[in-house]
Design a protein around this motif. Structure first.
Motif, PDB file in Angstrom:
ATOM      1  N   GLN A 236       0.822  -1.183   0.171  1.00 21.82           N
ATOM      2  CA  GLN A 236       0.037   0.136  -0.046  1.00 21.82           C
ATOM      3  C   GLN A 236       0.963   1.310  -0.003  1.00 21.82           C
ATOM      4  OE1 GLN A 236      -3.292   0.432  -0.410  1.00 21.82           O
ATOM      5  NE2 GLN A 236      -3.267  -1.714  -0.852  1.00 21.82           N
ATOM      6  N   LYS A 237       1.795   1.158   0.640  1.00 23.50           N
ATOM      7  CA  LYS A 237       3.068   2.353   0.722  1.00 23.50           C
ATOM      8  C   LYS A 237       3.280   2.634  -0.742  1.00 23.50           C
ATOM      9  CE  LYS A 237       7.568   2.517   1.516  1.00 23.50           C
ATOM     10  NZ  LYS A 237       8.959   2.269   2.131  1.00 23.50           N
ATOM     11  N   TYR A 238       3.521   1.629  -1.603  1.00 23.83           N
ATOM     12  CA  TYR A 238       4.328   2.090  -2.962  1.00 23.83           C
ATOM     13  C   TYR A 238       3.139   2.220  -3.870  1.00 23.83           C
ATOM     14  CZ  TYR A 238       8.870   0.222  -2.162  1.00 23.83           C
ATOM     15  OH  TYR A 238      10.029   0.206  -1.582  1.00 23.83           O
ATOM     16  N   VAL A 239       1.700   1.762  -3.516  1.00 22.12           N
ATOM     17  CA  VAL A 239       0.602   2.258  -4.290  1.00 22.12           C
ATOM     18  C   VAL A 239       0.518   3.790  -4.173  1.00 22.12           C
ATOM     19  CG1 VAL A 239      -1.726   2.151  -4.379  1.00 22.12           C
ATOM     20  CG2 VAL A 239      -0.560   0.091  -4.310  1.00 22.12           C
ATOM     21  N   LYS A 240       0.449   4.273  -2.699  1.00 20.54           N
ATOM     22  CA  LYS A 240       0.224   5.647  -2.179  1.00 20.54           C
ATOM     23  C   LYS A 240       1.299   6.597  -3.109  1.00 20.54           C
ATOM     24  CE  LYS A 240      -2.482   4.578   1.614  1.00 20.54           C
ATOM     25  NZ  LYS A 240      -2.799   4.475   2.990  1.00 20.54           N
ATOM     26  N   PHE A 241       2.426   5.912  -2.962  1.00 23.25           N
ATOM     27  CA  PHE A 241       3.638   6.703  -3.541  1.00 23.25           C
ATOM     28  C   PHE A 241       3.329   7.087  -4.901  1.00 23.25           C
ATOM     29  CE2 PHE A 241       8.224   6.766  -4.935  1.00 23.25           C
ATOM     30  CZ  PHE A 241       8.507   8.020  -4.574  1.00 23.25           C
ATOM     31  N   VAL A 242       3.049   6.040  -5.808  1.00 24.06           N
ATOM     32  CA  VAL A 242       2.735   6.041  -7.219  1.00 24.06           C
ATOM     33  C   VAL A 242       1.624   7.139  -7.498  1.00 24.06           C
ATOM     34  CG1 VAL A 242       1.628   4.929  -9.310  1.00 24.06           C
ATOM     35  CG2 VAL A 242       3.597   3.960  -7.985  1.00 24.06           C
ATOM     36  N   GLU A 243       0.669   7.089  -6.733  1.00 25.77           N
ATOM     37  CA  GLU A 243      -0.450   7.937  -6.775  1.00 25.77           C
ATOM     38  C   GLU A 243      -0.098   9.186  -6.506  1.00 25.77           C
ATOM     39  OE1 GLU A 243      -3.418   6.385  -3.866  1.00 25.77           O
ATOM     40  OE2 GLU A 243      -4.176   4.919  -5.336  1.00 25.77           O
TER      41      GLU A 243
END
Length: 378
Positions: free
Chosen positions: A327-334
């Protein structure tokens, strides 16, 4: 990938009914299915029954199971996805909580449910189900006595054939043996061509080698196609492209994909965009070090300073078994997209994705120099 039914809320729960139709779809399914999701599909389970006589009899029973995913394994050669987890659907043969492995393969439908359909999962779903995104390419990498055939899809590169033939040296009395061995080698490559190249799917075939091996093989191919009336080759000879490579081994694939003639043919594919972005990153790293960085810590600091112009990240980081990390990487991409940056999610099954993985899996081209990043520990 065929999308049969979609019932989901973006950034919320829901499910999709999917039918994988080709090898690329199995890779998309692997990227879509994460620990904590549930997957429902038909399966075969060995069931042991007690007979009246006390004898035990085993039968293989076909049934539908729904499991809560704990792990996935992808076999790219067999194009099979194995999903491990505990059964959550009441069944007369399998108790709730029992472990089972579902096998997903092309043309076998399944239902995937998630608690949260985040932006990365929705992007993968869109790519998988968009027929226009598919533009397949075949590459023969050759040198005398060795050839590899690669099929390059929108998300995966597979090795379809390796052809090796001993060829004697080309001088003196041995020249007759040389020509005979070379002809045998070309015939073996032609057989691989006929077996694996389908021009209904493949947009073009690149034949690459050092020296003149590629020219000699193309001449042999066209001559034999005329002699044997191989209509698919005769009708599609304009789709045969020659390119230079340093060898017949896989490490030369990136060099071939970089060639302008090849890039123009695959410029709209995801693979080509990745190759371009990675090339731009390495150019920036060489020419203006302060405007390129890699490693999670350096890239995160660069984003905090609103400096990221292009983010390069491998899909492997989104398959982390730790949900919080994913989820950390998903939020980072967003967050990078929201601040006006471009994001390329690289497939770890492509050559460019393998290269990026060697650089920790995350890198960035910056809008402006940040020379003090080098002082921060990775």
């Amino acid at each position: 990938m065929k999308l049969v039914r979609r019932d989901l809320v973006p950034n919320g729960p829901g499910g999709v009914n999917l039918v994988p139709e080709e090898d690329d779809d199995m890779w998309h399914a692997y990227n879509l299915i994460s620990a904590g999701d549930t997957v429902k599909a038909a399966t075969v389970r060995k069931v042991i029954r007690e007979m009246g006589s006390g004898e035990r009899k085993s039968d293989r029973v076909r049934l539908k199971l729904e499991i809560k995913v704990e792990g996935t394994d992808y076999d790219k050669e067999g194009s099979v996805l194995r999903i491990r987890g505990k059964n959550v659907l009441e069944s007369e043969h399998v108790k709730i909580g029992q472990f089972h492995t579902l096998v997903i393969e092309p043309h076998r439908p399944f239902l995937l449910k998630k608690d949260i359909w985040d932006s990365v999962a929705l992007d993968i779903l869109h790519q998988a189900c968009d027929p226009a995104a598919s533009a397949d390419l075949a590459v023969f990498l050759m040198q005398e006595g060795l050839a590899h055939l690669f099929l390059i899809g929108k998300s995966i590169t597979t090795t379809r054939a390796r052809i090796e033939t001993a060829i004697p040296r080309k001088h003196g009395p041995a020249i007759a043996g040389y020509e005979l061995a070379l002809k045998k080698f070309f015939e073996n490559v032609l057989q691989a061509f006929l077996k694996h190249i389908d021009f209904k799917v493949v947009r073009c075939v690149v034949i690459a080698s050092p020296g003149f091996t590629k020219d000699q093989f193309r001449d042999y191919l066209l001559l034999e196609a005329e002699r044997r009336e191989l209509r698919p080759i005769i009708e599609n000879k304009s789709r045969l492209i020659l390119a230079h490579s340093n060898s017949g081994y896989k490490h030369s694939l990136k060099e071939v994909l970089d060639a302008p003639t090849v890039m123009s043919l695959i410029k709209d594919t995801k693979a080509a965009q990745e190759v371009r972005a990675l090339k731009d990153f390495f150019t920036m790293l060489s020419n203006d070090t302060a405007r390129a960085c890699y490693g999670p810590k350096h890239v995160e600091v660069a984003h905090e300073r609103m400096a990221i112009q292009t983010l390069l990240i491998t899909d492997g980081l989104f398959r982390n078994s730790d949900i919080a990390t994913r989820q950390k990487y998903v939020k980072f991409v967003e967050s990078v997209k929201d601040s006006g940056g471009t994001v390329h999610i690289f497939s770890s099954m492509h050559v460019s994705g393998e290269q990026l993985a060697q650089l920790t899996g995350v890198a960035a081209i910056l809008r402006f120099p940040l020379p003090d990043l080098e002082d921060i520990e990775m």
